[in-house]
Design an enzyme around this catalytic site. Structure first.
Site, mmCIF file in Angstrom:
data_model
loop_
_atom_site.group_PDB
_atom_site.id
_atom_site.type_symbol
_atom_site.label_atom_id
_atom_site.label_comp_id
_atom_site.label_asym_id
_atom_site.label_seq_id
_atom_site.Cartn_x
_atom_site.Cartn_y
_atom_site.Cartn_z
ATOM 1 C CG PHE A 138 11.126 -11.386 -72.500
ATOM 2 C CD1 PHE A 138 12.243 -10.815 -71.914
ATOM 3 C CD2 PHE A 138 10.135 -11.888 -71.677
ATOM 4 C CE1 PHE A 138 12.373 -10.747 -70.534
ATOM 5 C CE2 PHE A 138 10.247 -11.826 -70.293
ATOM 6 C CZ PHE A 138 11.372 -11.252 -69.728
ATOM 7 C CE1 TYR A 190 7.519 -5.181 -65.983
ATOM 8 C CE2 TYR A 190 5.202 -5.788 -65.966
ATOM 9 C CZ TYR A 190 6.515 -6.083 -66.285
ATOM 10 O OH TYR A 190 6.805 -7.260 -66.910
ATOM 11 C CE LYS A 191 9.628 -4.972 -68.885
ATOM 12 N NZ LYS A 191 9.607 -6.016 -69.908
HETATM 13 C C1 LIG Z 1 9.271 -7.412 -69.477
HETATM 14 C C2 LIG Z 1 8.888 -8.263 -70.627
HETATM 15 C C3 LIG Z 1 7.877 -9.226 -70.502
HETATM 16 C C4 LIG Z 1 7.288 -9.528 -69.152
HETATM 17 O O1 LIG Z 1 6.080 -10.157 -69.195
HETATM 18 P P1 LIG Z 1 5.218 -10.221 -67.831
HETATM 19 O O2 LIG Z 1 4.144 -11.155 -68.135
HETATM 20 O O3 LIG Z 1 4.753 -8.821 -67.560
HETATM 21 O O4 LIG Z 1 6.120 -10.684 -66.737
HETATM 22 C C5 LIG Z 1 7.470 -9.899 -71.649
HETATM 23 N N1 LIG Z 1 8.037 -9.640 -72.848
HETATM 24 C C6 LIG Z 1 9.060 -8.750 -72.986
HETATM 25 C C7 LIG Z 1 9.666 -8.484 -74.311
HETATM 26 C C8 LIG Z 1 9.516 -8.056 -71.867
HETATM 27 O O5 LIG Z 1 10.522 -7.200 -71.983
#
Ligand SMILES: *Cc1c(COP(=O)(O)O)cnc(C)c1O
Length: 397
Positions: A113, A209-210
């Site tokens: 990500f 939150y997922k």
């Molecule tokens: C959703 C997601 C995030 C989001 O990070 P936040 O700090 O909560 O916005 C980070 N890494 C991955 C792999 C994700 O899918």
């Protein structure tokens, strides 16, 4: 095999909505509204500052960590909750680099990500000690594990394709060359069985939150392997990670155990929602969730390929190689997804052309799967997607 259908009523899913986006934002657990109201009206409203003690707010990050721990194969006492996943990635990466001062490669893959890679990049610039981030193809990670690697930092289940890494195997290979591992569990916690202790993962972080349904922006969690926990330098050394925060000493001494990973004041209302959301997971065996998830994802792939061959599967075909979401590419993927959403079938879109469907056995059913594919088929046949209003990209896709 528990009857997952019986848990659907725990969630507030509007009539007529087929919700296939729990991998981005889980639906509202009914219990959360009441729990939030209680925290706001009674604990905050009446108890005021006393609630840190009377309602035990101060211990919630640890208590919720212990509720998440069994879902990710972690021993109680190794997980704490708070802050965001991106911040937790920064924190554990900084901590891990301190443990490998003579190495300078942060190894990741091109499916990670972007936020994780941005955080690593920001940290490397800050440390300014010649650190290099190498993002290789997911299949090439094992071969790139040689003895200049300080940390292997991967997202377990790819946010776009759903491809899942073998955590135990890659962690073992990393350890053979003396590297540490950080696993991002954003699309794993509540989606697939994870065995952090068994894999001997050094660090992990995830969001709530997922698949865990904690609510928009609910705090992240962080895991530290039991044998690192008394020696790890927390890197973001905030006052609530201090051994004695209310002594207000000017010198920082880390707390014992996972509490040292705490940073600042927790987001109490969000934690109240998360606590209620975690009720839906009590007595759930992740192996049963996995079995049901494979049934549903397989049904979805079969129906899509039989009825909509023009959409191309981008997730692994082998069930054991994917997580709990499935993505299909189509040149008009964005407009198709907006047309689906307009019909109440909610998935999401990831550039450049992927329609992503998250499948959560706690509330999704075979009927959801069939209804989604039928809706997409109708949208394609009628040309309903071919409207300007479905082609203008929104800020959040
Ligand atoms: C959703 C997601 C995030 C989001 O990070 P936040 O700090 O909560 O916005 C980070 N890494 C991955 C792999 C994700 O899918």
């Amino acid at each position: 095999m528990p009857d997952f259908q019986s848990r659907r009523h725990l969630f507030s899913i509007p009539d007529g909505v087929v919700y296939l986006d729990g991998n981005s934002l889980g639906p509202l657990p009914n219990a959360a509204s009441k729990r939030i109201a209680n925290t706001v009206e009674k604990e905050w409203g009446i108890d005021l500052i006393r609630a840190w003690n009377t309602a035990g707010w101060i211990d919630w990050p640890a208590n919720l960590g212990d509720r998440i721990a069994p879902l990710v194969g972690a021993t109680p006492g190794t997980v704490t909750v708070g802050d965001t996943l991106s911040i937790r990635i920064f924190q554990v990466l900084a901590a891990a680099l301190r443990m490998r001062p003579d190495r300078n490669v942060i190894l990741t893959d091109s499916g990670n990500f972007p936020s994780d890679i941005y955080m690593a990049d920001g940290l490397a610039r800050l440390v300014n000690d010649g650190h290099r981030i190498e993002a290789v193809e997911p299949e090439a990670v094992a071969d790139r594990l040689v003895d200049d690697v300080a940390v292997l930092m991967l997202t377990h289940v790819d946010y776009r394709t759903g491809r899942m890494h073998d955590m135990a195997e890659l962690t073992g290979l990393a350890h053979e060359v003396g590297a540490l591992t950080i696993w991002d569990l954003a699309h794993s916690a509540g989606a697939v069985p994870v065995d952090l202790d068994g894999a001997k993962a050094d660090f992990a972080a995830g969001c709530t939150y997922k698949y865990l349904n904690g609510g928009p922006g609910s705090p992240g969690f962080v895991y530290v392997r039991p044998d690192h926990i008394e020696t790890v330098e927390p890197a973001l050394s905030g006052w609530l990670g201090h051994a004695d925060p209310f002594a207000f000493e000017l010198d920082y001494t880390p707390a014992k155990g996972r509490d040292r990973m705490r940073i600042g004041t927790p987001s109490v209302i969000a934690l109240a929602a998360l606590d209620a959301a975690l009720d839906a997971w009590s007595d759930v065996d992740m192996r049963d969730v996995r079995q049901r998830s494979i049934e549903l994802t397989q049904l979805f792939i079969d129906e899509m390929e039989a009825r909509i061959p023009e959409a191309k599967l981008v997730s692994p075909r082998a069930a054991e190689a994917r997580g709990s979401h499935v993505s299909f590419s189509h040149p008009e993927g964005y407009a198709l997804m907006q047309a689906l959403i307009a019909r109440g079938v909610i998935g999401d879109f990831r550039a450049p052309d992927m329609m992503r469907f998250g499948i959560a056995p706690l509330y999704n059913t075979k009927d959801d799967i069939r209804a989604a594919v039928t809706a997409l088929k109708e949208i394609l046949e009628s040309g309903e997607w071919d409207q300007d209003r479905f082609k203008t990209r929104a800020a959040v896709t």
